[in-house]
Design a protein around this motif. Sequence first.
Motif, PDB file in Angstrom:
ATOM      1  N   ALA A  93       0.839  -1.209   0.000  1.00 26.08           N
ATOM      2  CA  ALA A  93       0.000   0.000   0.000  1.00 26.08           C
ATOM      3  C   ALA A  93       0.868   1.250   0.000  1.00 26.08           C
ATOM      4  N   ARG A  94       0.628   2.133  -0.956  1.00 20.99           N
ATOM      5  CA  ARG A  94       1.417   3.361  -1.076  1.00 20.99           C
ATOM      6  C   ARG A  94       0.655   4.600  -0.622  1.00 20.99           C
ATOM      7  N   THR A  95      -0.668   4.498  -0.521  1.00 24.84           N
ATOM      8  CA  THR A  95      -1.507   5.619  -0.093  1.00 24.84           C
ATOM      9  C   THR A  95      -2.586   5.094   0.838  1.00 24.84           C
ATOM     10  N   PRO A  96      -3.233   5.968   1.604  1.00 24.06           N
ATOM     11  CA  PRO A  96      -4.343   5.499   2.457  1.00 24.06           C
ATOM     12  C   PRO A  96      -5.468   4.857   1.658  1.00 24.06           C
ATOM     13  N   ARG A  97      -5.808   5.461   0.514  1.00 24.30           N
ATOM     14  CA  ARG A  97      -6.857   4.863  -0.317  1.00 24.30           C
ATOM     15  C   ARG A  97      -6.420   3.485  -0.817  1.00 24.30           C
ATOM     16  N   PRO A 134       0.014   4.778   9.119  1.00 25.07           N
ATOM     17  CA  PRO A 134      -0.712   5.409  10.232  1.00 25.07           C
ATOM     18  C   PRO A 134      -1.664   6.511   9.777  1.00 25.07           C
ATOM     19  N   ASP A 135      -1.567   6.933   8.504  1.00 27.19           N
ATOM     20  CA  ASP A 135      -2.457   7.970   7.990  1.00 27.19           C
ATOM     21  C   ASP A 135      -3.758   7.400   7.424  1.00 27.19           C
ATOM     22  N   VAL A 136      -3.961   6.078   7.494  1.00 28.73           N
ATOM     23  CA  VAL A 136      -5.188   5.475   6.989  1.00 28.73           C
ATOM     24  C   VAL A 136      -6.312   5.644   8.004  1.00 28.73           C
ATOM     25  N   ASP A 137      -7.557   5.739   7.524  1.00 31.95           N
ATOM     26  CA  ASP A 137      -8.699   5.781   8.436  1.00 31.95           C
ATOM     27  C   ASP A 137      -8.892   4.383   9.027  1.00 31.95           C
ATOM     28  N   TYR A 138      -8.694   4.290  10.338  1.00 30.52           N
ATOM     29  CA  TYR A 138      -8.666   2.981  10.989  1.00 30.52           C
ATOM     30  C   TYR A 138     -10.027   2.306  10.962  1.00 30.52           C
ATOM     31  N   ARG A 139     -11.097   3.098  11.098  1.00 31.81           N
ATOM     32  CA  ARG A 139     -12.448   2.521  11.080  1.00 31.81           C
ATOM     33  C   ARG A 139     -12.726   1.854   9.731  1.00 31.81           C
ATOM     34  N   LEU A 140     -12.403   2.559   8.645  1.00 33.29           N
ATOM     35  CA  LEU A 140     -12.648   2.011   7.312  1.00 33.29           C
ATOM     36  C   LEU A 140     -11.765   0.795   7.047  1.00 33.29           C
ATOM     37  N   PRO A 212      -8.094  13.821   4.319  1.00 30.87           N
ATOM     38  CA  PRO A 212      -7.108  13.769   5.418  1.00 30.87           C
ATOM     39  C   PRO A 212      -7.578  14.433   6.707  1.00 30.87           C
ATOM     40  N   GLU A 213      -8.314  15.551   6.587  1.00 37.10           N
ATOM     41  CA  GLU A 213      -8.743  16.257   7.797  1.00 37.10           C
ATOM     42  C   GLU A 213      -9.838  15.512   8.555  1.00 37.10           C
ATOM     43  N   ASN A 214     -10.473  14.543   7.915  1.00 36.71           N
ATOM     44  CA  ASN A 214     -11.550  13.788   8.574  1.00 36.71           C
ATOM     45  C   ASN A 214     -11.155  12.364   8.950  1.00 36.71           C
ATOM     46  N   VAL A 215      -9.907  12.011   8.715  1.00 33.60           N
ATOM     47  CA  VAL A 215      -9.444  10.651   8.992  1.00 33.60           C
ATOM     48  C   VAL A 215      -9.394  10.394  10.498  1.00 33.60           C
ATOM     49  N   VAL A 216      -9.882   9.222  10.919  1.00 32.76           N
ATOM     50  CA  VAL A 216      -9.765   8.783  12.309  1.00 32.76           C
ATOM     51  C   VAL A 216      -8.614   7.782  12.368  1.00 32.76           C
ATOM     52  N   ALA A 410     -18.407 -10.573  13.127  1.00 36.56           N
ATOM     53  CA  ALA A 410     -17.391  -9.515  13.229  1.00 36.56           C
ATOM     54  C   ALA A 410     -16.744  -9.475  14.604  1.00 36.56           C
ATOM     55  N   LEU A 411     -17.316 -10.171  15.575  1.00 33.01           N
ATOM     56  CA  LEU A 411     -16.822 -10.052  16.951  1.00 33.01           C
ATOM     57  C   LEU A 411     -15.344 -10.428  17.102  1.00 33.01           C
ATOM     58  N   PRO A 412     -14.861 -11.536  16.502  1.00 30.68           N
ATOM     59  CA  PRO A 412     -13.423 -11.831  16.635  1.00 30.68           C
ATOM     60  C   PRO A 412     -12.543 -10.730  16.047  1.00 30.68           C
ATOM     61  N   LEU A 413     -12.923 -10.208  14.888  1.00 26.47           N
ATOM     62  CA  LEU A 413     -12.175  -9.132  14.264  1.00 26.47           C
ATOM     63  C   LEU A 413     -12.180  -7.876  15.131  1.00 26.47           C
ATOM     64  N   LEU A 414     -13.345  -7.517  15.658  1.00 29.47           N
ATOM     65  CA  LEU A 414     -13.454  -6.319  16.488  1.00 29.47           C
ATOM     66  C   LEU A 414     -12.678  -6.469  17.792  1.00 29.47           C
ATOM     67  N   ALA A 415     -12.651  -7.680  18.335  1.00 29.14           N
ATOM     68  CA  ALA A 415     -11.888  -7.911  19.565  1.00 29.14           C
ATOM     69  C   ALA A 415     -10.397  -7.668  19.321  1.00 29.14           C
ATOM     70  N   VAL A 416      -9.905  -8.114  18.171  1.00 25.91           N
ATOM     71  CA  VAL A 416      -8.504  -7.900  17.836  1.00 25.91           C
ATOM     72  C   VAL A 416      -8.237  -6.429  17.545  1.00 25.91           C
ATOM     73  N   ALA A 417      -9.161  -5.773  16.819  1.00 23.62           N
ATOM     74  CA  ALA A 417      -8.954  -4.382  16.399  1.00 23.62           C
ATOM     75  C   ALA A 417      -9.239  -3.375  17.501  1.00 23.62           C
ATOM     76  N   ARG A 418      -9.876  -3.806  18.601  1.00 22.39           N
ATOM     77  CA  ARG A 418     -10.236  -2.927  19.705  1.00 22.39           C
ATOM     78  C   ARG A 418     -11.221  -1.840  19.265  1.00 22.39           C
ATOM     79  N   LEU A 419     -12.234  -2.240  18.496  1.00 20.62           N
ATOM     80  CA  LEU A 419     -13.292  -1.327  18.082  1.00 20.62           C
ATOM     81  C   LEU A 419     -14.642  -1.937  18.422  1.00 20.62           C
ATOM     82  N   GLU A 420     -15.689  -1.112  18.368  1.00 21.83           N
ATOM     83  CA  GLU A 420     -17.052  -1.593  18.502  1.00 21.83           C
ATOM     84  C   GLU A 420     -17.703  -1.639  17.125  1.00 21.83           C
TER      85      GLU A 420
END
Length: 447
Positions: A93-97, A134-140, A212-216, A410-420
Motif C-alpha cells: 500500500a502506497r496511499t491510504p486509499r 498510520p495515515d489510513v482511516d482505521y475505522r474504514l 485527510p482532515e476527517n481521517v480517524v 465480526a466479533l473476533p475481528l473487532l476484539a482484535v482491532a479494539r473497536l465496537e
Amino acid sequence: METLVRIAEGLGRFSARFVPSAFAIAVLLSLLTMGLAMGWADATPPKVLDSWGSGFWELLTFSMQMALVMFTGYLLALTRPVRAVLERVAGLARTPRGAVALMAFVSMALAYINWGLSLVASAMLVRFMARRRPDVDYRLLVACAYFGLGATWHAGLSASAPLLVATPGHFLEKSIGVLPIDRTLFSPFNLGLTVAVVGGLTLLAWALHPRPENVVRVDPAVLEKLGDFVPPERPRERSFALWLDYSPLLNLIFGALGLLWLGRHLWMNGGWRALNLNVVNFTFLVLAVLLHATPARLLKASEEAASVLHGIVLQFPLYAGIYGIFKATGLTDRIGELFVSLSTRETFPAIVYFYSGVVNYFVPSGGSKWAIEAPYLLNAATTLGVAPEKVVLAYAWGDMATDLIQPFWALPLLAVARLEFKDILGFLLVAFLTYLPLVTLAFFLFG
C-alpha cells in the motif's frame, strides 16, 4: 458519511437493547417452530416434543464439518508463512486509499478460500497495515477487513451449502442427490458474480476513504496491545518425547501422506470436481500441519483456534432440533406451499435470496440455517421446476448479504482491532447498499 455514522450508532443502540445473544435466538426460534408445527401443521404436542429431542443428534457430522472449517482456517492463519505473506502484502500500500482497497480485496480473496482464514488473517493484516500506514482511516480499514464475510465466503471454497450438497452422504442426498461444485461454486454465474462483487467493493473501499482532515487514526497504544501468536519455547531438558514434539519429522510425514492422498483422490475423481466439504477441510488441515512445522507449535495454535468454536458446538444441536421438527411434523410441506404460492419459476431464486438474507440477520449461521431451510425451499423448487443448484446458490448469496450489517461474525475481528461494531457500521451500510442491488439484479436476470 456523518449521517451514516449517526444511523450506525442508532442501529448499535437498537441491537444492544433488542437483539439477544445467539443462544437466546436459537431457543426462541425453537419455541417458534414448535408453535408453528402445532398451529399450522396440526402436529400434536407429544409429536413435536419427540421430533425436537430426536433431531438434536441428526446433524452431528455436519456440525463437526462446520467446526473444522473454522478451526483449520484459524490454524492456517497462525502459521509463519501466512504471517510473512501478510506483512509483505501490507507493504504494497502506497496511499491510504490504496491501503483500504488492498484490505478489501485481500479480505474477500481470503474469504473465498476459507472464511475462518479470512477472519483471523484479515485481523492480522489490519495490524500490519495500520503500523505501515498510520495515515489510513482505521475505522474504514477494519470495515474493509470484514468485507469477505459479507461478499465472498459463501460463494467460495468453504461455502457451507454448496459444499455440503457436493458431499456424498449429506442429509439431503435422498431428495436431490449429490450436486458437484461445477453446478454451483464453479458455475459461470457464480464465478462471474463473484468477480463483479469483488471488483465493485474494492473500488468502493477506495472511494470511501475520508479526506485527510476527517481521517480517524488508530491510537498507537491500541496497536501495542494487539497481541501476536507466541509459539512455545523449546525446553532445555532433553528426552525422546521432547525431541518428537519439537522436531518437524512427524509433521512432514503427516503432511506428505496427506498431500499424497489428496493428489490421488483428485486424480481418480475428476480433479477439482471432487472437492467437497470433507476434502476442503482435509486440505486445510494438512497445510496447517505442514506449515506449523512441529507438533508443539501445532498444539499451541490448536488451543487458540479451538477457543472460537464454542458458538458452533453450543448452537448447532439446537438448530438440529428445529430441523427435526420440520422433518417429522409436516411443517416443511406447509412452508413449501407458501413459497410456491408467492413465486414463479423465474422469480423463485431471487425470492430465496431475499428470504435467506432476512433470516440470516437473526440467525447468523449459514450452516445451521441451511439445515432448517433446505427441506422446504427444495420442496418448493421441485414443485416450481427450479433446479436445486439455483436454490443452493440463491440461499448462499442471500446468507452472505446481511453478514455485512450483522455483528455476530465480526466479533473476533473487532476484539482484535479494539473497536465496537458501531464504529464500522456506517461504512458497512454503504457496502451493503451497493452490494444488494448488484446481486439482486444478477438473480433476477440470470439466476
